[in-house]
Scaffold this motif. Structure first.
Motif, PDB file in Angstrom:
ATOM      1  N   HIS A 148       0.873  -1.169   0.000  1.00 16.75           N
ATOM      2  CA  HIS A 148       0.000   0.000   0.000  1.00 16.75           C
ATOM      3  C   HIS A 148       0.912   1.221   0.000  1.00 16.75           C
ATOM      4  O   HIS A 148       1.596   1.482   0.995  1.00 16.75           O
ATOM      5  N   ILE A 149       0.944   1.950  -1.074  1.00 15.61           N
ATOM      6  CA  ILE A 149       1.879   3.061  -1.236  1.00 15.61           C
ATOM      7  C   ILE A 149       1.733   4.084  -0.118  1.00 15.61           C
ATOM      8  O   ILE A 149       2.722   4.540   0.448  1.00 15.61           O
ATOM      9  N   ASN A 150       0.495   4.413   0.250  1.00 15.79           N
ATOM     10  CA  ASN A 150       0.289   5.421   1.299  1.00 15.79           C
ATOM     11  C   ASN A 150       0.268   4.820   2.709  1.00 15.79           C
ATOM     12  O   ASN A 150      -0.027   5.504   3.674  1.00 15.79           O
ATOM     13  N   ARG A 151       0.560   3.536   2.829  1.00 15.25           N
ATOM     14  CA  ARG A 151       0.634   2.782   4.084  1.00 15.25           C
ATOM     15  C   ARG A 151      -0.703   2.639   4.798  1.00 15.25           C
ATOM     16  O   ARG A 151      -0.743   2.223   5.959  1.00 15.25           O
ATOM     17  N   ASP A 152      -1.800   2.989   4.143  1.00 16.68           N
ATOM     18  CA  ASP A 152      -3.132   2.785   4.711  1.00 16.68           C
ATOM     19  C   ASP A 152      -3.609   1.412   4.261  1.00 16.68           C
ATOM     20  O   ASP A 152      -3.950   1.202   3.097  1.00 16.68           O
ATOM     21  N   ARG A 153      -3.631   0.469   5.174  1.00 18.77           N
ATOM     22  CA  ARG A 153      -3.956  -0.929   4.845  1.00 18.77           C
ATOM     23  C   ARG A 153      -5.374  -1.138   4.343  1.00 18.77           C
ATOM     24  O   ARG A 153      -5.682  -2.182   3.782  1.00 18.77           O
ATOM     25  N   THR A 154      -6.242  -0.162   4.558  1.00 18.02           N
ATOM     26  CA  THR A 154      -7.624  -0.312   4.097  1.00 18.02           C
ATOM     27  C   THR A 154      -7.876   0.390   2.765  1.00 18.02           C
ATOM     28  O   THR A 154      -8.975   0.305   2.228  1.00 18.02           O
ATOM     29  N   ASP A 155      -6.883   1.072   2.239  1.00 12.68           N
ATOM     30  CA  ASP A 155      -7.023   1.804   0.976  1.00 12.68           C
ATOM     31  C   ASP A 155      -6.607   0.894  -0.183  1.00 12.68           C
ATOM     32  O   ASP A 155      -5.438   0.772  -0.506  1.00 12.68           O
ATOM     33  N   ASN A 156      -7.596   0.250  -0.799  1.00 10.50           N
ATOM     34  CA  ASN A 156      -7.331  -0.726  -1.845  1.00 10.50           C
ATOM     35  C   ASN A 156      -7.617  -0.210  -3.250  1.00 10.50           C
ATOM     36  O   ASN A 156      -7.909  -0.997  -4.161  1.00 10.50           O
ATOM     37  N   ARG A 157      -7.499   1.108  -3.425  1.00 10.54           N
ATOM     38  CA  ARG A 157      -7.585   1.656  -4.780  1.00 10.54           C
ATOM     39  C   ARG A 157      -6.402   1.114  -5.572  1.00 10.54           C
ATOM     40  O   ARG A 157      -5.286   1.026  -5.053  1.00 10.54           O
ATOM     41  N   ILE A 158      -6.623   0.780  -6.818  1.00  5.15           N
ATOM     42  CA  ILE A 158      -5.556   0.175  -7.609  1.00  5.15           C
ATOM     43  C   ILE A 158      -4.376   1.133  -7.759  1.00  5.15           C
ATOM     44  O   ILE A 158      -3.224   0.695  -7.835  1.00  5.15           O
ATOM     45  N   THR A 159      -4.621   2.437  -7.750  1.00  9.28           N
ATOM     46  CA  THR A 159      -3.522   3.407  -7.857  1.00  9.28           C
ATOM     47  C   THR A 159      -2.668   3.437  -6.592  1.00  9.28           C
ATOM     48  O   THR A 159      -1.566   3.992  -6.613  1.00  9.28           O
ATOM     49  N   ASN A 160      -3.160   2.859  -5.490  1.00  8.12           N
ATOM     50  CA  ASN A 160      -2.423   2.828  -4.235  1.00  8.12           C
ATOM     51  C   ASN A 160      -1.687   1.500  -4.027  1.00  8.12           C
ATOM     52  O   ASN A 160      -1.019   1.315  -3.027  1.00  8.12           O
ATOM     53  N   LEU A 161      -1.820   0.585  -4.969  1.00  4.29           N
ATOM     54  CA  LEU A 161      -1.219  -0.744  -4.816  1.00  4.29           C
ATOM     55  C   LEU A 161      -0.108  -0.947  -5.829  1.00  4.29           C
ATOM     56  O   LEU A 161      -0.235  -0.558  -6.986  1.00  4.29           O
TER      57      LEU A 161
END
Length: 148
Positions: A70-83
């Motif tokens: 998770h790029i922004n280190r938010d484990r619940t943020d599963n937007r493809i742009t964040n992975l």
């Protein structure tokens, strides 16, 4: 794997999975899928628990990743742009905060350490090596930079 897409839908822009078909009496069509487990969203589908970030990567790229970060280190943020797919070492390196209060990666302040409250460490290949405890931030920084 088409069976998964038959019961779930994924919104890449929001990172949310929704039920297309109920698989139990606990989920309803259109409701968000998953629960929080170890800080991550996990979804039980077809009798198997899958982390949503791994499922999202598979959904978009058509293959299961070895490691997903998770790029922004938010484990619940599963937007493809964040992975992003990473190696194990890269993933471990991203778990350590770079915006700590000292402002220096590998250096932090721990008042419980008494006369030497500044701690220096170096992460390499997924392992942490402590470099020592220091009286001043500058000493800890010197030790950290010397370890590079």
């Amino acid at each position: 794997m088409q069976q998964i897409k038959d019961v779930l839908d994924y919104e890449p822009a929001t990172g949310i999975f929704r039920w297309k078909k109920p698989t139990s009496n606990r989920n309803k069509v259109g409701s968000g899928a998953g629960t929080i487990s170890n800080g991550y969203v996990s979804i039980t589908v077809l009798g198997q628990r899958i982390y949503a970030h791994r499922l999202a990567f598979w959904w978009v790229h058509g293959r299961w990743p070895r490691e997903v970060d998770h790029i922004n280190r938010d484990r619940t943020d599963n937007r493809i742009t964040n992975l992003r797919e990473v190696t194990r070492g890269e993933n471990v390196a991203n778990t350590h905060r770079r915006d700590n209060k000292s402002g220096v990666p590998g250096v932090y302040y721990n008042p419980a350490c008494g006369q030497r409250p500044w701690v220096a460490y170096k992460d390499r290949d997924g392992k942490r090596k402590y470099l020592g405890y220091f009286a001043t931030k500058e000493q800890a920084m010197e030790a950290r930079y010397a370890a590079d």
